[in-house]
Design a protein around this motif. Structure first.
Motif, PDB file in Angstrom:
ATOM      1  N   ASP A 297      -5.667  75.087  52.111  1.00 42.84           N
ATOM      2  CA  ASP A 297      -5.276  76.293  52.845  1.00 42.84           C
ATOM      3  C   ASP A 297      -6.041  77.543  52.421  1.00 42.84           C
ATOM      4  N   ILE A 298      -7.043  77.404  51.548  1.00 42.56           N
ATOM      5  CA  ILE A 298      -7.759  78.587  51.089  1.00 42.56           C
ATOM      6  C   ILE A 298      -8.410  79.316  52.266  1.00 42.56           C
ATOM      7  N   ALA A 299      -8.225  80.634  52.313  1.00 49.61           N
ATOM      8  CA  ALA A 299      -8.850  81.490  53.317  1.00 49.61           C
ATOM      9  C   ALA A 299      -9.969  82.274  52.638  1.00 49.61           C
ATOM     10  N   ILE A 300     -11.140  82.247  53.226  1.00 48.12           N
ATOM     11  CA  ILE A 300     -12.286  82.959  52.668  1.00 48.12           C
ATOM     12  C   ILE A 300     -12.706  84.047  53.635  1.00 48.12           C
ATOM     13  N   ARG A 301     -12.733  85.278  53.144  1.00 50.96           N
ATOM     14  CA  ARG A 301     -13.232  86.375  53.959  1.00 50.96           C
ATOM     15  C   ARG A 301     -14.514  86.895  53.341  1.00 50.96           C
ATOM     16  N   LEU A 328     -15.968  80.379  57.771  1.00 55.63           N
ATOM     17  CA  LEU A 328     -15.180  81.384  57.053  1.00 55.63           C
ATOM     18  C   LEU A 328     -14.024  81.856  57.927  1.00 55.63           C
ATOM     19  N   ASP A 329     -12.916  82.187  57.274  1.00 51.97           N
ATOM     20  CA  ASP A 329     -11.703  82.552  58.010  1.00 51.97           C
ATOM     21  C   ASP A 329     -11.737  83.980  58.542  1.00 51.97           C
ATOM     22  N   MET A 364     -20.660  88.969  65.679  1.00 55.98           N
ATOM     23  CA  MET A 364     -19.238  89.209  65.916  1.00 55.98           C
ATOM     24  C   MET A 364     -18.668  88.197  66.911  1.00 55.98           C
ATOM     25  N   ALA A 365     -19.455  87.838  67.928  1.00 59.94           N
ATOM     26  CA  ALA A 365     -19.004  86.825  68.877  1.00 59.94           C
ATOM     27  C   ALA A 365     -18.861  85.472  68.189  1.00 59.94           C
ATOM     28  N   LYS A 366     -19.817  85.142  67.344  1.00 57.05           N
ATOM     29  CA  LYS A 366     -19.779  83.874  66.616  1.00 57.05           C
ATOM     30  C   LYS A 366     -18.530  83.802  65.722  1.00 57.05           C
ATOM     31  N   THR A 367     -18.301  84.836  64.930  1.00 58.65           N
ATOM     32  CA  THR A 367     -17.184  84.799  63.978  1.00 58.65           C
ATOM     33  C   THR A 367     -15.833  84.903  64.678  1.00 58.65           C
ATOM     34  N   ALA A 368     -15.789  85.599  65.819  1.00 61.92           N
ATOM     35  CA  ALA A 368     -14.534  85.667  66.578  1.00 61.92           C
ATOM     36  C   ALA A 368     -14.155  84.286  67.099  1.00 61.92           C
ATOM     37  N   ALA A 369     -15.153  83.525  67.551  1.00 60.80           N
ATOM     38  CA  ALA A 369     -14.882  82.178  68.051  1.00 60.80           C
ATOM     39  C   ALA A 369     -14.387  81.271  66.929  1.00 60.80           C
ATOM     40  N   ILE A 370     -14.990  81.389  65.743  1.00 63.41           N
ATOM     41  CA  ILE A 370     -14.555  80.588  64.597  1.00 63.41           C
ATOM     42  C   ILE A 370     -13.130  80.960  64.215  1.00 63.41           C
ATOM     43  N   SER A 371     -12.847  82.272  64.172  1.00 54.73           N
ATOM     44  CA  SER A 371     -11.511  82.738  63.816  1.00 54.73           C
ATOM     45  C   SER A 371     -10.470  82.238  64.803  1.00 54.73           C
ATOM     46  N   ALA A 372     -10.784  82.316  66.111  1.00 57.21           N
ATOM     47  CA  ALA A 372      -9.834  81.877  67.130  1.00 57.21           C
ATOM     48  C   ALA A 372      -9.499  80.395  66.969  1.00 57.21           C
ATOM     49  N   ALA A 373     -10.513  79.579  66.685  1.00 58.59           N
ATOM     50  CA  ALA A 373     -10.286  78.149  66.519  1.00 58.59           C
ATOM     51  C   ALA A 373      -9.435  77.853  65.286  1.00 58.59           C
ATOM     52  N   LYS A 374      -9.716  78.565  64.186  1.00 59.91           N
ATOM     53  CA  LYS A 374      -8.964  78.318  62.952  1.00 59.91           C
ATOM     54  C   LYS A 374      -7.507  78.773  63.102  1.00 59.91           C
ATOM     55  N   LEU A 375      -7.287  79.878  63.815  1.00 56.21           N
ATOM     56  CA  LEU A 375      -5.915  80.352  64.002  1.00 56.21           C
ATOM     57  C   LEU A 375      -5.150  79.462  64.980  1.00 56.21           C
ATOM     58  N   THR A 376      -5.832  78.980  66.024  1.00 57.46           N
ATOM     59  CA  THR A 376      -5.186  78.076  66.967  1.00 57.46           C
ATOM     60  C   THR A 376      -4.686  76.814  66.265  1.00 57.46           C
ATOM     61  N   ALA A 431      -1.527  82.137  69.043  1.00 57.72           N
ATOM     62  CA  ALA A 431      -2.596  82.785  68.290  1.00 57.72           C
ATOM     63  C   ALA A 431      -3.631  83.337  69.259  1.00 57.72           C
ATOM     64  N   ASP A 432      -4.392  84.329  68.790  1.00 56.26           N
ATOM     65  CA  ASP A 432      -5.562  84.798  69.529  1.00 56.26           C
ATOM     66  C   ASP A 432      -6.740  84.837  68.563  1.00 56.26           C
ATOM     67  N   GLU A 433      -7.741  85.670  68.821  1.00 53.49           N
ATOM     68  CA  GLU A 433      -8.933  85.683  67.970  1.00 53.49           C
ATOM     69  C   GLU A 433      -8.656  86.147  66.554  1.00 53.49           C
ATOM     70  N   HIS A 434      -7.647  86.997  66.380  1.00 51.62           N
ATOM     71  CA  HIS A 434      -7.436  87.616  65.075  1.00 51.62           C
ATOM     72  C   HIS A 434      -6.006  87.502  64.541  1.00 51.62           C
ATOM     73  N   ASP A 435      -5.018  87.323  65.411  1.00 50.98           N
ATOM     74  CA  ASP A 435      -3.630  87.429  64.992  1.00 50.98           C
ATOM     75  C   ASP A 435      -2.827  86.182  65.342  1.00 50.98           C
ATOM     76  N   LEU A 436      -1.675  86.058  64.685  1.00 56.53           N
ATOM     77  CA  LEU A 436      -0.737  84.969  64.927  1.00 56.53           C
ATOM     78  C   LEU A 436       0.570  85.536  65.488  1.00 56.53           C
ATOM     79  N   TYR A 437       1.326  84.681  66.185  1.00 57.02           N
ATOM     80  CA  TYR A 437       2.594  85.076  66.773  1.00 57.02           C
ATOM     81  C   TYR A 437       3.621  83.998  66.436  1.00 57.02           C
TER      82      TYR A 437
END
Length: 441
Positions: A297-301, A328-329, A364-376, A431-437
């Motif tokens: 579960d490690i998150a790397i920023r 990267l998360d 930014m587009a690349k990392t947003a897509a990675i973030s969205a997939a990891k949050l989903t 989830a979306d690109e950056h946040d969870l619900y």
């Protein structure tokens, strides 16, 4: 006859820049409060205004100068401190009416300047402050600075010239401060410095006694002890030195949050060489995979600079491919900006602004897509969440993968019964690109 208490002078504070500056501001205000001063939330009620400046980038310097100008226009009695204090001549040339200018973490000089500008009316009846000092962050989380300065000489950075070489705090002093913060309500400690991985290398032969046991001034030992004090401990500004591997088992054990803030800055070897980055290890990707094997579960920023002098399209494509592999998360990106006094300014082949912008949008587009997939992928899981705000319709918090102000949030429904600072299990529903619900269980 009743004793008539004197009205204490009031101090206003404008704090700019990074969390390390915020900690400096808290220390200054704590000392002033101990000296009998009151704080003012606005310019009109202040006898003197402190502006704690940032001087890392030219844009930050301009923001600092604008803040000084606003304070002078609104109040007129202004003391300047912080990183830009190194450029006192620039500040005084633009604002000759400033009362005093001091440098970064020059706490005594700042306090002396305030004493001279607005002498305190000390009284045993009002000279009271909390044991944990004064805070500029919410009650439930606190920044804990473990060292000052930096020994590295990255070509784009002027921090060493502003804050000097590494000076580590005694481990027992850090742990004592952590205890006071937790006793005052802190649930999350955010460990900060210029280089957290380097903590203790200047005092490595000076262990201290804490709770009857010896504590070595080393990042791993300090993190282990902090994990015994606070529910959540989050590590920031960690360079990927080999000994960072020793912290990952602490995350797997739950002593430290499974979160690493590592400023990689780039991935292409040629760019890293021009940046004079420390810890340039060709096996970083392999280590990231090993970290995830130990602590899934490690998150790397991290943060990355695009458009560094000499960066080619091939270099940038290398970075994008590296990000695909690293997954990267959380990622922040910056367009390279020359900073007065930085060695990088003298490098050849500066990248045109339009190319910087185009690369910035791509990363930014690349990392947003990675973030969205990891949050989903987290939908359907139950995660611990710390509550930051509570309203009539719900609450807002953060997962263990989210640092305040810089990462994402968790938005909760049916959560009006919660309190700020609670750490609760939450069922993630969307989830979306950056946040969870989700909803608290």
């Amino acid at each position: 006859m009743a004793t008539r208490l004197p009205s204490p002078p009031r101090v206003g504070m404008v704090s700019l820049g990074c969390p390390k500056n915020l900690v400096d501001s808290e220390r200054i205000l704590t000392q002033l409060r101990a000296d009998g001063y009151q704080m003012s939330a606005n310019y009109a009620g202040a006898d003197v205004v402190l502006v704690n400046t940032c001087g890392f980038l030219d844009s930050a310097k301009e923001e600092s100068l604008e803040a000084i100008g606003e304070a002078i226009a609104e109040n007129g009695r202004v003391i300047v401190t912080g990183c830009m204090g190194k450029e006192a001549d620039v500040i005084r040339a633009r604002f000759p009416q400033v009362l005093a200018v001091t440098g970064a973490h020059q706490y005594e000089q700042v306090v002396e300047a305030v004493h001279e500008a607005a002498p305190a009316n000390l009284s045993p009846y009002i000279d009271l402050i909390p044991d944990a000092g004064l805070k500029l962050t919410p009650r439930h989380y606190s920044y804990l600075k473990i060292s000052e300065g930096c020994n590295h000489r990255c070509s784009f950075c002027i921090i060493p010239s502003l804050r000097g070489d590494l000076v580590s705090r005694r481990p027992d002093a850090i742990l004592r401060e952590a205890e006071k913060l937790v006793a005052a309500g802190t649930r999350e400690l955010l460990v900060i410095s210029q280089d957290t991985s380097a903590y203790g290398i200047d005092i490595r032969k000076e262990p201290r006694i804490w709770k009857g046991q010896e504590v070595v001034p080393h990042m791993t030992d300090l993190a282990r002890e902090l994990g015994k004090i606070a529910p959540w401990v989050r590590l920031h500004y960690v360079y990927p030195y080999p000994h960072v591997d020793q912290v990952i088992p602490l995350m797997a054990e739950g002593l430290v949050l499974p979160y690493l803030d590592i400023p990689f800055q780039h991935a292409a070897p040629s760019v890293l060489k021009r940046m004079k980055r420390p810890g340039n290890d060709a096996k970083v990707l392999q280590r990231i995979h090993q970290w995830r094997d130990i602590c899934p579960d490690i998150a790397i920023r991290s943060t990355f600079v695009v458009g560094f002098p000499g960066e080619t399209e091939a270099d940038f494509e290398y970075l994008l491919d590296w990000l695909d592999e690293a997954q990267l998360d959380r990622v922040g990106a910056f367009r390279f900006e020359p900073v007065e006094g930085a060695a990088a300014n003298l490098l050849p082949d500066h990248v045109p602004e339009e190319v910087k912008e185009e690369r910035y949008q791509r990363i930014m587009a690349k990392t947003a897509a990675i973030s969205a997939a990891k949050l989903t992928a987290k939908i359907g899981r139950t995660l611990p969440v710390i509550i930051d705000e509570v309203g009539e319709e719900g609450a807002t918090g953060r997962s263990q993968a989210d640092a305040p102000e810089i990462d994402g949030q968790v938005f909760l429904r049916d959560a009006a019964h919660l309190a700020v600072g609670d750490i609760v299990p939450v069922a993630i529903e969307d989830a979306d690109e950056h946040d969870l619900y989700g909803v608290p269980l």
